[in-house]
Design a protein around this motif. Sequence first.
Motif, mmCIF file in Angstrom:
data_model
loop_
_atom_site.group_PDB
_atom_site.id
_atom_site.type_symbol
_atom_site.label_atom_id
_atom_site.label_comp_id
_atom_site.label_asym_id
_atom_site.label_seq_id
_atom_site.Cartn_x
_atom_site.Cartn_y
_atom_site.Cartn_z
ATOM 1 N N ARG A 120 16.157 6.551 14.420
ATOM 2 C CA ARG A 120 16.734 5.794 15.531
ATOM 3 C C ARG A 120 16.855 6.670 16.770
ATOM 4 N NH1 ARG A 120 21.660 5.951 17.488
ATOM 5 N NH2 ARG A 120 22.658 6.846 15.646
ATOM 6 N N LEU B 203 19.586 -0.866 17.989
ATOM 7 C CA LEU B 203 18.895 -1.043 16.711
ATOM 8 C C LEU B 203 19.420 -2.287 16.004
ATOM 9 C CD1 LEU B 203 16.965 -0.227 14.495
ATOM 10 C CD2 LEU B 203 18.711 1.394 13.663
ATOM 11 N N LEU C 289 12.638 -0.289 13.084
ATOM 12 C CA LEU C 289 12.258 1.085 13.430
ATOM 13 C C LEU C 289 10.762 1.319 13.243
ATOM 14 C CD1 LEU C 289 15.235 3.011 11.796
ATOM 15 C CD2 LEU C 289 14.762 2.812 14.253
#
Length: 83
Positions: free
Chosen positions: A19, A29, A62
């Motif tokens: 992240r 996120l 991600l």
Amino acid sequence: MTELARTPKQLGSILQRARKKQGLTQTELGDRAGLRQETISLMETGNPATRLETLLSVLAALDLEFRIAPRTKGRDSDIEEIF
């Protein structure tokens, strides 16, 4: 990026590094994954109760994937060196 995780805490550390490498906050996120910031925080600290569906959502956000491989026979100290 290929990393090894054998515990929820190790997995959380990998997620946190990924992240941060992408320059995202936990809130950003969470927005990408459709989750609350608090959920991201719990995952990053190694919450063992994280649902598989939640983990897969974060990995997708991600741009990472989940792979299964045979367990290596290395020593415990080998794992420590990775982290």
